[in-house]
Design a protein around this motif. Structure first.
Motif: not given
Length: 832
Positions: A474-496
């Motif tokens: 038996t032969i067993q081929p496989g394929i995959r087509v993938n699209y990914d999107k990532k959006e991020g937000f990072y905020q560091r507020v520093v106080t004394t």
């Protein structure tokens, strides 16, 4: 949250026939009967034949020995008998599975040393080991820490699985199948009690509501007192406090159509997760700025406080950490699964929603001093997935084709605050009375407030074909087509501590301001908004040949990937104390995987022996790294140029008779950084003044020596990987009549061994975890519908370490979590 709590179970998978049995390949557990399957009914009806283990690894029912890939199958009753009630414990049964956790969020699940970057978890990367419950993908590694609830069996698939599963996975998959609703009324209950105040209860009931509707409800609860005694708070920490609920509703109007609505809810609310003192490893920081000298200075400045660790032997299980601890973890969701037999094939639709709420409190300085007074990063996640899949089975061709969509959002609100001893602990001392070192207010109350979110979207088309060139080939081929999107937000507020906002840590802002310079050395304001998307194409090819009906050989090549990542916990800093914006994103991993295997059954299928050899090469490996400073960054992603994992796995089981069963498994894994030239340095090469460009760093572990800005760790081993791992087990029973009950008295043993491994992303001489072997025993009496047994785990009370951690600040402190000591108890099970 109330509405979430009422939702019922994850999607229902194919109902797998389950009597207690040995696992296939990893052969984990004990056999008390033979599994059956319609596909192999004549053999299953023959009592002289061996066990028939049915799996759905290739999205169709088939015997495990016919699947041409490395797979370990652990039956639900075997999991319960050996006391392995979650994935963290499951590694004791599957040698190539490694799970390391400092708390539920910071959990690494790896197969063959690959999967999740080792270290503090970032939301911005994908996990390389997919965790599926009834076909529903769990995107958070934290999901691995929940208790198994009404589980039928667990399949651990080793190697890339992207052409058969919804979400792409580069290292493997853990496929958990729960028991499904039945049209015959049945139920089960289990009660367990043991030392350390251990209590566990499980119950499940299933039956018809009408001729076409069936339901199943399950509940489980686990509690145990902690394993570390906190001398400061006078209570045990690292306890267990878990609750799980699952419900399923099956509508089956015909033999061709079934619709399953299900939901689950799991809650963990322990006082966790603390550490204990393990050792001090000398760094390149000036000697008076290392741990022992710092503690002595704090004691001199605070008469009567006497900051002294309660023990320097971690196995005394004592700690004095002072910050609040909590590991509140809530996981759940709902799904709808439609399965429709259409002619020669089956169409399946799986619609799912999952949530995760994480409410932690940690002691990030690992000491009894108030250095980091508060460290809390609660997160909330919602994920949605939709999968359509069509399976076709024919005389010569079987195929699977699927479409998978995934949407995820994670929000995190972080707070980290410096304590009253932070100034003396973190800043260089001076005899000048006006020096900032002599002003506790400089760092006391300094607070970093982090706000971040991640939006991730993914869509994939995948498929795999099995074509029988001959009845044997038996032969067993496989394929995959993938699209990914990532959006991020990072905020560091520093106080004394006085509430003053720090707006900049640029050299122009700190010039001539010693106080601001000191504060910016700990926390710096940051704002980043990374965004990235990528298309990926991957494929694999498997060729397998049946030499005889009981001997299968196969070879696999897979070209796979792990998609792009973004840094969500803050960025590393340049020489001007500014964020390195180019580190906002990390490149996708490129994976080349090679594997050959042999599967055999003999002694009339009473015994199996399977052998696998593999080699996986990854370019642009996504590694979690940490600079070691307080608060500078919790951990960020970086690309190592290349890593490689290769090894051999062997699995043996035998059911010599109805009286005796045994298994043994072994794995050799050689996983290393082939090339990582700009890695963070281990603690012994950190903490000193940075060497000038072109200069020569000082010797490792020498106080005051010059430190390199980065280290070349090419050729060193990957963290968290034992080269050698073994597991074994056996059970013997004798039929008896006891208290007018027919049954069996039985005695079982199981154990595992792991060789040493390193617990730091850049291997360190101070974070080597020594190898250990654990042995468990159980003995009991079982008959139709009941099982009563006593058990002892870690029977020889072996001292071992679960995880070592390097304290921030390059002070040389190594903290850790000791593994469970000897535990014992009894279990009572009923079923009807």
């Amino acid at each position: 949250m109330i509405s979430r709590s009422l939702l019922l179970a994850s999607a229902a998978g194919l109902t797998l026939l389950a009597s207690p049995a040995l696992a296939d390949e990893a052969t984990t557990g004990t056999a008390t009967g033979a599994d059956t399957a319609a596909a192999d009914q004549p053999e299953a009806d023959n009592p002289s034949r061996g066990d028939v283990i049915i799996v759905t690894a290739r999205r169709r029912q088939e015997t495990a020995q016919e699947v041409p890939l490395a797979i370990s199958v652990i039956k639900g009753d075997s999991i319960e008998a050996t006391g392995n009630f979650n994935v963290v414990k499951l590694q004791q049964l599957a040698p190539t599975l490694q799970v390391y956790t400092s708390n539920p969020r910071n959990t690494s699940v790896n197969i063959r040393g690959l999967g999740v970057p080792f270290g503090l978890t970032s939301d911005g990367f994908e996990q390389g080991v997919g965790i599926y419950v009834d076909d529903v993908y769990n995107s958070r590694v934290a999901a691995a820490t929940f208790d198994f609830l009404d589980v039928d069996q667990v399949e651990v698939l080793r190697g890339p699985q992207g052409t058969l599963y919804g979400k792409n996975t580069t290292a493997g998959a853990i496929n958990i199948t729960t028991n499904q609703p039945t049209f015959d009324f049945e139920g089960r209950a289990e009660l367990t009690a043991g030392n350390l105040g251990y209590k566990q209860g499980k119950a499940a009931v299933s039956g018809p509501l009408s001729d076409t509707v069936a339901a199943r409800v399950a509940v489980a609860t686990t509690s145990r007192r902690g394993t570390l005694w906190n001398t400061r708070t006078q209570r045990w920490v690292n306890e267990q406090d878990n609750l799980g609920l699952r419900g399923q509703l099956l509508f089956k109007p015909s033999e061709d159509l079934s619709i399953t609505l299900s939901g689950d809810y799991s809650q963990q609310d322990p006082e966790c997760c603390g550490t204990a003192f393990v050792r001090v490893g000398t760094t390149q920081r000036p000697l008076n700025r290392q741990y022992d000298a710092l503690i002595a200075a704090l004691n001199a400045a605070n008469p009567g406080k006497n900051f002294t660790v309660p023990s320097r032997n971690v196995y005394d299980r004592l700690t004095d950490i002072d910050a609040s601890l909590n590991a509140g973890n809530k996981i759940g969701g709902a799904s709808l699964k439609v399965k429709w037999d259409v002619g020669p094939g089956t169409f399946t639709s799986i619609t799912a929603w999952r949530f995760w709420d994480w409410k932690p409190e940690n002691d990030r300085d690992f000491t009894g001093a108030s250095v980091v007074a508060k460290s809390q990063n609660p997160s909330q996640q919602d994920q949605y997935s939709q999968e359509f899949r069509y399976n076709y089975s024919g005389d010569k061709i079987d195929f699977v084709v699927g479409l998978f969509g995934f949407k995820q959002r994670i929000d995190t609100q972080g707070t980290e605050q410096q304590g009253s001893e932070a100034t003396r602990f973190s800043l260089a001392p001076s005899t000048d009375p006006t020096n900032v070192y002599n002003r506790p207010d400089v760092l006391n109350g300094l607070t970093a407030t982090n706000t971040q979110y991640l939006k991730a979207d993914s869509v994939a088309l995948y498929g795999q074909v099995s074509y029988k060139l001959t009845p044997e080939l038996t032969i067993q081929p496989g394929i995959r087509v993938n699209y990914d999107k990532k959006e991020g937000f990072y905020q560091r507020v520093v106080t004394t501590g006085a509430g003053t906002l720090i707006t900049s840590c640029a050299p122009s802002a700190t010039a001539g301001n010693a106080v601001l310079t000191a504060q910016c050395g700990v926390y710096q304001p940051q704002l980043t908004t990374p965004s990235v998307s990528d298309w990926n194409f991957s494929y694999d090819l498997n060729v397998n040949y049946k030499i005889t009906p009981d001997v299968l050989v196969y070879a696999t090549y897979a070209k796979s990937f792990k998609t792009v990542g973004i840094n969500q916990n803050g960025l590393p800093l340049d020489t001007n104390n500014q964020p390195v914006l180019s580190a906002s994103t990390v490149r996708p991993e490129s994976v080349n995987h090679f594997e050959i295997g042999l599967k055999t059954s003999f002694l009339n299928r009473l015994a199996t022996f399977n052998l696998t050899a593999f080699r996986t090469e990854i370019k642009d490996f996504q590694a979690t790294v940490n600079g070691g400073q307080f608060g500078t960054v919790r951990g960020y992603l970086a690309n190592a140029e290349k890593v490689r994992s290769q090894g051999i796995e062997a699995d043996f089981k035998i059911r010599a008779s109805d009286r005796f069963t045994a298994y043994a498994n072994a794995a050799y894994t050689d996983a290393k950084y082939v090339k990582f030239t700009s890695a963070p340095c281990p603690p012994e090469l950190s903490g000193g003044s940075f060497v000038a460009v072109g200069g020569t760093p000082g010797a490792a572990g020498v106080p005051g020596a010059l430190s390199p800005r980065a280290c070349d760790i090419s050729g060193q081993g990957l963290p968290g990987v034992s080269k050698w791992a073994f597991s074994y087990g056996a059970e013997y029973n004798v039929p008896v009549n006891l208290l007018d009950k027919e049954g069996q008295i039985y005695l079982g043993v199981d154990g595992n061994y792991r060789s040493d491994w390193n617990s730091n992303a850049s291997p360190s001489i101070y974070t080597k975890v020594e190898g250990y072997a654990l042995t468990n025993f159980r003995a009991g009496f079982r008959g139709e519908g009941f099982d009563v047994f006593g058990w002892v785990r870690n029977a020889f009370d072996v001292n071992y370490i679960d995880l070592l951690q390097v304290a921030p600040g390059n002070v040389g402190l190594i903290a850790g979590t000791p593994g469970d000591q000897r535990t014992w108890g009894g279990t009572l099970k009923f079923s009807f």
